[in-house]
Design an enzyme around this catalytic site. Structure first.
Site, PDB file in Angstrom:
ATOM      1  N   SER A  89       0.758  -1.146   0.148  1.00  0.00           N
ATOM      2  CA  SER A  89       0.018   0.003   0.067  1.00  0.00           C
ATOM      3  C   SER A  89       0.927   1.198   0.077  1.00  0.00           C
ATOM      4  CB  SER A  89      -0.830   0.067   1.347  1.00  0.00           C
ATOM      5  OG  SER A  89      -1.428   1.295   1.462  1.00  0.00           O
ATOM      6  N   TYR A 136      -2.688  -0.740  10.370  1.00  0.00           N
ATOM      7  CA  TYR A 136      -2.742  -1.029   8.931  1.00  0.00           C
ATOM      8  C   TYR A 136      -1.422  -0.555   8.421  1.00  0.00           C
ATOM      9  CZ  TYR A 136      -4.049  -0.850   3.873  1.00  0.00           C
ATOM     10  OH  TYR A 136      -4.303  -1.120   2.808  1.00  0.00           O
TER      11      TYR A 136
HETATM   12  P1  NAD Z   1     -11.389  -6.247  -0.516  1.00  0.00           P
HETATM   13  O1  NAD Z   1     -12.069  -5.993   0.770  1.00  0.00           O
HETATM   14  O2  NAD Z   1     -12.208  -6.195  -1.814  1.00  0.00           O
HETATM   15  O3  NAD Z   1     -10.852  -7.500  -0.474  1.00  0.00           O
HETATM   16  C1  NAD Z   1     -10.252  -8.124   0.327  1.00  0.00           C
HETATM   17  C2  NAD Z   1      -9.901  -9.664   0.278  1.00  0.00           C
HETATM   18  O4  NAD Z   1      -9.543 -10.270   1.387  1.00  0.00           O
HETATM   19  C3  NAD Z   1     -11.464 -10.420   0.054  1.00  0.00           C
HETATM   20  O5  NAD Z   1     -11.236 -11.382  -0.997  1.00  0.00           O
HETATM   21  C4  NAD Z   1     -11.796 -10.854   1.299  1.00  0.00           C
HETATM   22  O6  NAD Z   1     -12.682 -12.196   1.316  1.00  0.00           O
HETATM   23  C5  NAD Z   1     -10.408 -11.390   1.598  1.00  0.00           C
HETATM   24  N1  NAD Z   1     -10.346 -11.729   3.078  1.00  0.00           N
HETATM   25  C6  NAD Z   1     -10.640 -10.912   4.226  1.00  0.00           C
HETATM   26  N2  NAD Z   1     -10.685 -11.327   5.505  1.00  0.00           N
HETATM   27  C7  NAD Z   1     -10.099 -12.641   5.068  1.00  0.00           C
HETATM   28  C8  NAD Z   1      -9.576 -13.751   5.642  1.00  0.00           C
HETATM   29  N3  NAD Z   1      -9.777 -13.673   7.164  1.00  0.00           N
HETATM   30  N4  NAD Z   1      -9.123 -14.975   5.289  1.00  0.00           N
HETATM   31  C9  NAD Z   1      -8.930 -14.874   3.946  1.00  0.00           C
HETATM   32  N5  NAD Z   1      -9.285 -13.906   3.163  1.00  0.00           N
HETATM   33  C10 NAD Z   1      -9.960 -12.701   3.704  1.00  0.00           C
HETATM   34  O7  NAD Z   1     -10.176  -5.313  -0.474  1.00  0.00           O
HETATM   35  P2  NAD Z   1      -9.085  -4.698  -1.561  1.00  0.00           P
HETATM   36  O8  NAD Z   1      -9.256  -3.147  -1.661  1.00  0.00           O
HETATM   37  O9  NAD Z   1      -9.136  -5.503  -2.678  1.00  0.00           O
HETATM   38  O10 NAD Z   1      -7.563  -5.076  -0.904  1.00  0.00           O
HETATM   39  C11 NAD Z   1      -6.746  -5.986  -1.146  1.00  0.00           C
HETATM   40  C12 NAD Z   1      -5.463  -5.504  -0.683  1.00  0.00           C
HETATM   41  O11 NAD Z   1      -4.996  -4.611  -1.170  1.00  0.00           O
HETATM   42  C13 NAD Z   1      -5.326  -5.511   0.823  1.00  0.00           C
HETATM   43  O12 NAD Z   1      -4.125  -6.033   1.278  1.00  0.00           O
HETATM   44  C14 NAD Z   1      -5.525  -3.895   0.864  1.00  0.00           C
HETATM   45  O13 NAD Z   1      -4.790  -3.668   2.188  1.00  0.00           O
HETATM   46  C15 NAD Z   1      -4.691  -3.681  -0.327  1.00  0.00           C
HETATM   47  N6  NAD Z   1      -4.728  -2.338  -0.634  1.00  0.00           N
HETATM   48  C16 NAD Z   1      -5.879  -1.731  -0.902  1.00  0.00           C
HETATM   49  C17 NAD Z   1      -6.061  -0.529  -1.331  1.00  0.00           C
HETATM   50  C18 NAD Z   1      -7.510   0.265  -1.714  1.00  0.00           C
HETATM   51  O14 NAD Z   1      -7.430   1.557  -1.860  1.00  0.00           O
HETATM   52  N7  NAD Z   1      -8.413  -0.614  -2.034  1.00  0.00           N
HETATM   53  C19 NAD Z   1      -5.065   0.378  -1.355  1.00  0.00           C
HETATM   54  C20 NAD Z   1      -3.786  -0.120  -1.171  1.00  0.00           C
HETATM   55  C21 NAD Z   1      -3.784  -1.560  -0.851  1.00  0.00           C
END
Ligand code: NAD
Length: 250
Positions: A132, A145
């Site tokens: 991130s 986080y």
């Molecule tokens: P999202 O909420 O759409 O997806 C999260 C995924 O993790 C889902 O598939 C969910 O089912 C899974 N998950 C949650 N808890 C779980 C558990 N206990 N066991 C197994 N799977 C589990 O979120 P996203 O935005 O796609 O985030 C994905 C990654 O990207 C994360 O690591 C997040 O920190 C990172 N990220 C996101 C952003 C953003 O702006 N969306 C920015 C930077 C980094």
């Protein structure tokens, strides 16, 4: 490009992980999905991608060990699953701290330690963390986080050095704000923590960080992950690629 490669993408039932799974499958990889969600929706995704699914709860190290055993060796490991919680430090619930460290950081240690022997045996591997912008910089009210994401950057650099002579690369991708459920769901808590309206949070907190004033698209993050899996990227390891609309340039 990735025919005969097996890829585990954690947290791939939604958002960025799903986009990465789709991109890898489109290049011929045999994808293993993981994450939470509705069984019918997940079955439809498996059908769409020709993928299999393992629903291990990544907060549980024993469940991760069972998953890694059940799915067998993988060539590509994308440590993507993550969650967020927004609260001032003095109100930050200890159970949320523990959950975020378990899911956003420790799960990657457990999958990686179990995936590496097979990668070493085949002399090829790609380990990618969805880190991130918060692996490089901080924002208030996101102590767990930010701590976990900074740690992922350090973990990735360490394993990159350990694996450098084995044909295995390890890199972070560091998105800014990507429009996914993870971002949408933090808006109410951010409204409460900062005393703002939804529109103020969107424009004055989220997009205020990104000079482009646009959310990143999950497909654009996936394209970067795909590049890191290519042979052209074999010399890239221990890197942390920003895809954040200029956020961390400031
Ligand atoms: P999202 O909420 O759409 O997806 C999260 C995924 O993790 C889902 O598939 C969910 O089912 C899974 N998950 C949650 N808890 C779980 C558990 N206990 N066991 C197994 N799977 C589990 O979120 P996203 O935005 O796609 O985030 C994905 C990654 O990207 C994360 O690591 C997040 O920190 C990172 N990220 C996101 C952003 C953003 O702006 N969306 C920015 C930077 C980094």
């Amino acid at each position: 490009m990735l025919k005969e490669k097996r890829a585990l993408v954690t947290g791939s039932t939604s958002g960025i992980g799903l986009a990465i799974a789709r991109a890898l499958a489109a290049e011929g990889a045999q994808v293993i999905l993981n994450g939470l969600g509705d069984a019918d929706a997940i079955a439809a995704l498996c059908e769409e991608l020709g993928a299999s699914y393992n629903g291990a709860n990544l907060m549980d190290p024993q469940a991760i060990a069972r998953m890694m055993d059940e799915i067998g060796p993988v060539d590509i490991l994308v440590n993507n699953a993550g969650m967020q919680h927004v609260a001032p430090i003095e109100d930050f619930p200890p159970d949320k701290w523990d959950a975020i460290i378990a899911l956003n950081l420790s799960a990657a240690f457990h999958t990686t330690r179990l995936a590496v022997p097979g990668m070493k045996a085949r002399g090829w591997g790609r380990i990618i963390a969805t880190a991130s912008a918060h692996s490089l910089t901080a924002s208030p009210f996101k102590s767990a986080y930010v701590a976990a994401k900074h740690a992922m950057a350090g973990f990735t650099k360490t394993i990159a050095l350990e694996l450098a002579t084995h044909g295995i690369t390890a890199n972070c991708i560091s998105p800014g704000y990507v429009w996914t459920p993870l971002v949408e769901n933090q808006i109410p808590d951010t409204m409460a923590a900062r005393g703002m309206t939804r529109e103020q949070v969107m424009n004055d907190v989220l997009l205020a960080k990104q000079p482009t004033k646009e959310f990143i698209q999950p497909e654009d993050v996936a394209a970067l992950a795909l590049f890191l899996c290519s042979d052209a990227a074999r010399g890239i390891t221990g890197a942390n690629y920003s895809i954040d609309g200029g956020w961390t340039a400031e």
